[in-house]
Design an enzyme around this catalytic site. Structure first.
Site, PDB file in Angstrom:
ATOM      1  N   ALA A  62       0.864  -1.195  -0.070  1.00  0.00           N
ATOM      2  CA  ALA A  62       0.090   0.005  -0.005  1.00  0.00           C
ATOM      3  C   ALA A  62       0.815   1.297   0.139  1.00  0.00           C
ATOM      4  O   ALA A  62       1.888   1.124   0.357  1.00  0.00           O
ATOM      5  CB  ALA A  62      -0.867   0.159   1.287  1.00  0.00           C
ATOM      6  N   GLY A 108       0.790  -4.793   0.968  1.00  0.00           N
ATOM      7  CA  GLY A 108      -0.396  -5.184   0.149  1.00  0.00           C
ATOM      8  C   GLY A 108      -0.026  -5.692  -1.150  1.00  0.00           C
ATOM      9  O   GLY A 108      -0.860  -6.122  -1.930  1.00  0.00           O
ATOM     10  N   GLU A 111      -0.544  -9.282  -0.534  1.00  0.00           N
ATOM     11  CA  GLU A 111      -1.656  -9.508  -0.449  1.00  0.00           C
ATOM     12  C   GLU A 111      -2.476  -9.495  -1.843  1.00  0.00           C
ATOM     13  O   GLU A 111      -3.384 -10.383  -2.145  1.00  0.00           O
ATOM     14  CB  GLU A 111      -2.479  -8.235   0.659  1.00  0.00           C
ATOM     15  CG  GLU A 111      -1.843  -8.545   1.815  1.00  0.00           C
ATOM     16  CD  GLU A 111      -2.192  -7.668   3.043  1.00  0.00           C
ATOM     17  OE1 GLU A 111      -1.869  -6.185   2.668  1.00  0.00           O
ATOM     18  OE2 GLU A 111      -2.629  -7.554   4.096  1.00  0.00           O
ATOM     19  N   GLU A 131       4.429  -5.268   7.648  1.00  0.00           N
ATOM     20  CA  GLU A 131       3.731  -3.966   8.165  1.00  0.00           C
ATOM     21  C   GLU A 131       3.956  -3.874   9.831  1.00  0.00           C
ATOM     22  O   GLU A 131       4.135  -2.673  10.095  1.00  0.00           O
ATOM     23  CB  GLU A 131       1.961  -4.388   8.229  1.00  0.00           C
ATOM     24  CG  GLU A 131       1.523  -4.100   6.834  1.00  0.00           C
ATOM     25  CD  GLU A 131       1.547  -5.396   6.107  1.00  0.00           C
ATOM     26  OE1 GLU A 131       2.322  -6.342   6.326  1.00  0.00           O
ATOM     27  OE2 GLU A 131       0.823  -5.260   4.958  1.00  0.00           O
TER      28      GLU A 131
HETATM   29  C1  LIG Z   1      -2.996  -2.625   3.950  1.00  0.00           C
HETATM   30  C2  LIG Z   1      -1.527  -2.585   3.471  1.00  0.00           C
HETATM   31  C3  LIG Z   1      -0.852  -2.108   4.080  1.00  0.00           C
HETATM   32  C4  LIG Z   1       0.697  -2.169   3.599  1.00  0.00           C
HETATM   33  O1  LIG Z   1       1.031  -2.500   2.412  1.00  0.00           O
HETATM   34  S1  LIG Z   1       1.955  -1.134   4.422  1.00  0.00           S
HETATM   35  C5  LIG Z   1       3.194  -1.126   3.153  1.00  0.00           C
HETATM   36  C6  LIG Z   1       4.060  -2.428   3.267  1.00  0.00           C
HETATM   37  N1  LIG Z   1       5.246  -2.336   2.663  1.00  0.00           N
HETATM   38  C7  LIG Z   1       6.434  -1.967   3.087  1.00  0.00           C
HETATM   39  O2  LIG Z   1       6.481  -1.830   4.450  1.00  0.00           O
HETATM   40  C8  LIG Z   1       7.606  -2.089   1.952  1.00  0.00           C
HETATM   41  C9  LIG Z   1       8.494  -0.659   2.013  1.00  0.00           C
HETATM   42  N2  LIG Z   1       9.360  -0.514   1.252  1.00  0.00           N
HETATM   43  C10 LIG Z   1      10.409  -1.241   1.164  1.00  0.00           C
HETATM   44  O3  LIG Z   1      10.837  -1.985   2.520  1.00  0.00           O
HETATM   45  C11 LIG Z   1      11.791  -0.750   0.417  1.00  0.00           C
HETATM   46  O4  LIG Z   1      11.338   0.419  -0.175  1.00  0.00           O
HETATM   47  C12 LIG Z   1      11.895  -1.989  -0.620  1.00  0.00           C
HETATM   48  C13 LIG Z   1      12.403  -3.389  -0.128  1.00  0.00           C
HETATM   49  C14 LIG Z   1      10.716  -2.166  -1.458  1.00  0.00           C
HETATM   50  C15 LIG Z   1      13.037  -1.402  -1.690  1.00  0.00           C
HETATM   51  O5  LIG Z   1      14.039  -0.848  -1.030  1.00  0.00           O
HETATM   52  P1  LIG Z   1      15.126  -0.060  -1.679  1.00  0.00           P
HETATM   53  O6  LIG Z   1      15.620  -0.757  -2.801  1.00  0.00           O
HETATM   54  O7  LIG Z   1      16.080   0.312  -0.600  1.00  0.00           O
HETATM   55  O8  LIG Z   1      14.453   1.071  -2.256  1.00  0.00           O
HETATM   56  P2  LIG Z   1      13.670   2.462  -1.281  1.00  0.00           P
HETATM   57  O9  LIG Z   1      14.847   3.612  -1.632  1.00  0.00           O
HETATM   58  O10 LIG Z   1      13.353   2.016   0.022  1.00  0.00           O
HETATM   59  O11 LIG Z   1      12.615   2.688  -2.148  1.00  0.00           O
HETATM   60  C16 LIG Z   1      12.415   3.137  -3.413  1.00  0.00           C
HETATM   61  C17 LIG Z   1      11.330   4.414  -3.359  1.00  0.00           C
HETATM   62  O12 LIG Z   1      10.010   3.651  -3.331  1.00  0.00           O
HETATM   63  C18 LIG Z   1       9.431   4.153  -2.207  1.00  0.00           C
HETATM   64  N3  LIG Z   1       8.583   3.171  -1.648  1.00  0.00           N
HETATM   65  C19 LIG Z   1       8.889   1.835  -1.517  1.00  0.00           C
HETATM   66  N4  LIG Z   1       7.879   1.326  -0.774  1.00  0.00           N
HETATM   67  C20 LIG Z   1       7.072   2.082  -0.716  1.00  0.00           C
HETATM   68  C21 LIG Z   1       5.423   2.404  -0.254  1.00  0.00           C
HETATM   69  N5  LIG Z   1       5.235   0.935   0.015  1.00  0.00           N
HETATM   70  N6  LIG Z   1       4.639   3.136  -0.378  1.00  0.00           N
HETATM   71  C22 LIG Z   1       5.169   4.443  -0.753  1.00  0.00           C
HETATM   72  N7  LIG Z   1       6.673   4.371  -1.409  1.00  0.00           N
HETATM   73  C23 LIG Z   1       7.387   3.269  -1.256  1.00  0.00           C
HETATM   74  C24 LIG Z   1      10.592   4.595  -1.172  1.00  0.00           C
HETATM   75  O13 LIG Z   1       9.920   5.640  -0.388  1.00  0.00           O
HETATM   76  C25 LIG Z   1      11.539   5.215  -2.319  1.00  0.00           C
HETATM   77  O14 LIG Z   1      11.056   6.503  -2.730  1.00  0.00           O
HETATM   78  P3  LIG Z   1      11.876   7.737  -2.749  1.00  0.00           P
HETATM   79  O15 LIG Z   1      13.032   7.029  -4.151  1.00  0.00           O
HETATM   80  O16 LIG Z   1      11.108   8.922  -3.446  1.00  0.00           O
HETATM   81  O17 LIG Z   1      12.779   7.826  -1.669  1.00  0.00           O
END
Ligand SMILES: C/C=C/C(=O)SCCNC(=O)CCNC(=O)[C@H](O)C(C)(C)COP(=O)(O)OP(=O)(O)OC[C@H]1O[C@@H](n2cnc3c(N)ncnc32)[C@H](O)[C@@H]1OP(=O)(O)O
Length: 257
Positions: A62, A108, A111, A131
Site C-alpha cells: 500500500a 499489500g 496481499e 507491516e
Molecule cells: C493494507 C496494506 C498495508 C501495506 O501494504 S503497508 C506497506 C508495506 N510495505 C512495506 O513496508 C515495504 C516498504 N518498502 C521497502 O521496504 C523498500 O522500499 C523496498 C524493499 C521495496 C525497496 O528498498 P530499496 O531498494 O532500498 O529502495 P527504497 O529507497 O526504500 O524505495 C524506493 C522508493 O520507493 C518508495 N517506496 C517503497 N515502498 C513504498 C511504499 N509501500 N509506499 C510508498 N513508497 C514506497 C521509497 O520511499 C523510495 O522513494 P524515494 O525514491 O522517493 O525515496
C-alpha cells in the site's frame, strides 16, 4: 502518473502495474484495477490473466505516503475494506489470475499476489508482510490468506518478524507455484497462461467456481475483523512513528502505545 495498463493478446489479459518507483498500491491503483476487471469480464476471448509490475518491483505494498493524508480510524478501516473488496473480487474471478512477481511483493503487494490464483516468482524476490515494522498490521486480508498458503507457524513468523522470504522459499512453503530467474518471470507466467488458454472457457470457469468452495467459512469473518483492527491500530503512537520513520528513512522507536 500511477496506473495499471490492460493489454489482451491471444486469449491472455496482461495487467501491468505502472506506478514508479515501487508500484505502491494507492487508492487510485486499486480503483483502476477494479475498473479493468470490469473490462476483462466483458471480453469473452480472455481465458487467463497475468498480473505483473513494471520497473524494479511487482509491488512494495500500500502507498505508505498516502497514509499520512488520512486522519480518522474510519478512514484507515475504509482503505483496508476497499482493498479487501477488490482483492476478493479478484479471488472470486471466473478467469484464473497468475501473479508474475519480480523484485518484491511486500505488504499489500503480497496481499494482492495472494488474491491471485497462482504465483510465478523470481528466485531472488523479496516476499513478505513487513507491516509490523511500520507499527501497523496487514490490512488487505494478509492475516487470513498467508496462513492458508504457508501454514500458521510460518505465517506467524513472517508477520511477527516482518522479515521477507525469497522466491525459492515461497515455492518450498507452497506460497508460489514456481521460481525462475528474475528475467524469465513474465515468460514463465505466460507459458502457464498459454497452457490454460488452450482449454475450453466453460471448463475453466467451472473449475474457478468450484475450487473456491474449498475456502474456510471463517475467512470472510477474519477479513472483516482485520479491517477493523487495521483502522484501530492507526490510532497508536507507534503507527505514527512507524510511518514517519519510513518516510524519513530511519529505524522506528516504538513505545508500545
Ligand atoms: C493494507 C496494506 C498495508 C501495506 O501494504 S503497508 C506497506 C508495506 N510495505 C512495506 O513496508 C515495504 C516498504 N518498502 C521497502 O521496504 C523498500 O522500499 C523496498 C524493499 C521495496 C525497496 O528498498 P530499496 O531498494 O532500498 O529502495 P527504497 O529507497 O526504500 O524505495 C524506493 C522508493 O520507493 C518508495 N517506496 C517503497 N515502498 C513504498 C511504499 N509501500 N509506499 C510508498 N513508497 C514506497 C521509497 O520511499 C523510495 O522513494 P524515494 O525514491 O522517493 O525515496
Amino acid at each position: 502518473m500511477s496506473t495499471i495498463v490492460l493489454n489482451v493478446e491471444n486469449h491472455i489479459a496482461y495487467l501491468t502495474i505502472q506506478s514508479p518507483p515501487a508500484n505502491a498500491l494507492s487508492s487510485q491503483i486499486i480503483k483502476d484495477l477494479n475498473e479493468l476487471l470490469d473490462q476483462i469480464e466483458e471480453n469473452p476471448t480472455v481465458k487467463a490473466i497475468v498480473l505483473h509490475g513494471e520497473g524494479r518491483f511487482f509491488s512494495a505494498g500500500a502507498d505508505i505516503k498516502e497514509f499520512t493524508s488520512l486522519q480518522a480510524h474510519s478512514d484507515y478501516e475504509k482503505l483496508a475494506k476497499n482493498g479487501q473488496r477488490v482483492f476478493q473480487r479478484l479471488e472470486d474471478f471466473k478467469i484464473p489470475v497468475i501473479a508474475a512477481i519480480h523484485g518484491a511483493a511486500l505488504g499489500g503487494g503480497l496481499e494482492l499476489a495472494m488474491a491471485c490464483h497462482m504465483r510465478v516468482v523470481a528466485e531472488n524476490a523479496k516476499i513478505g508482510l513487513p507491516e509490523l515494522n511500520l507499527g501497523i498490521i496487514p490490512g488487505f486480508a494478509g492475516t487470513q490468506r498467508l496462513p492458508r498458503y504457508v501454514g500458521p507457524a510460518k505465517a506467524y513468523e513472517m508477520i511477527l518478524t516482518g522479515e521477507p522470504i525469497s522466491g525459492e522459499e515461497a515455492v518450498a512453503f507452497g506460497l508460489a507455484n514456481q521460481a525462475v530467474h528474475e528475467e524469465k518471470v513474465l515468460e514463465a507466467a505466460t507459458q502457464l497462461a498459454v497452457k490454460i488458454a488452450a482449454k475450453s472457457r466453460p471448463t475453466i470457469n467451472q473449475v474457478m467456481e468450484l475450487v473456491n468452495y474449498s475456502r474456510s467459512d471463517k475467512f470472510l469473518k477474519g477479513v472483516e475483523a482485520e479491517a477493523q483492527a487495521f483502522g484501530k491500530v492507526f490510532g497508536t503512537e507507534d503507527a505514527k512513528e512507524g510511518v514517519q520513520a519510513f518516510i524519513e528513512k530511519r529505524k522506528p522507536k516504538f513505545i508500545d502505545k
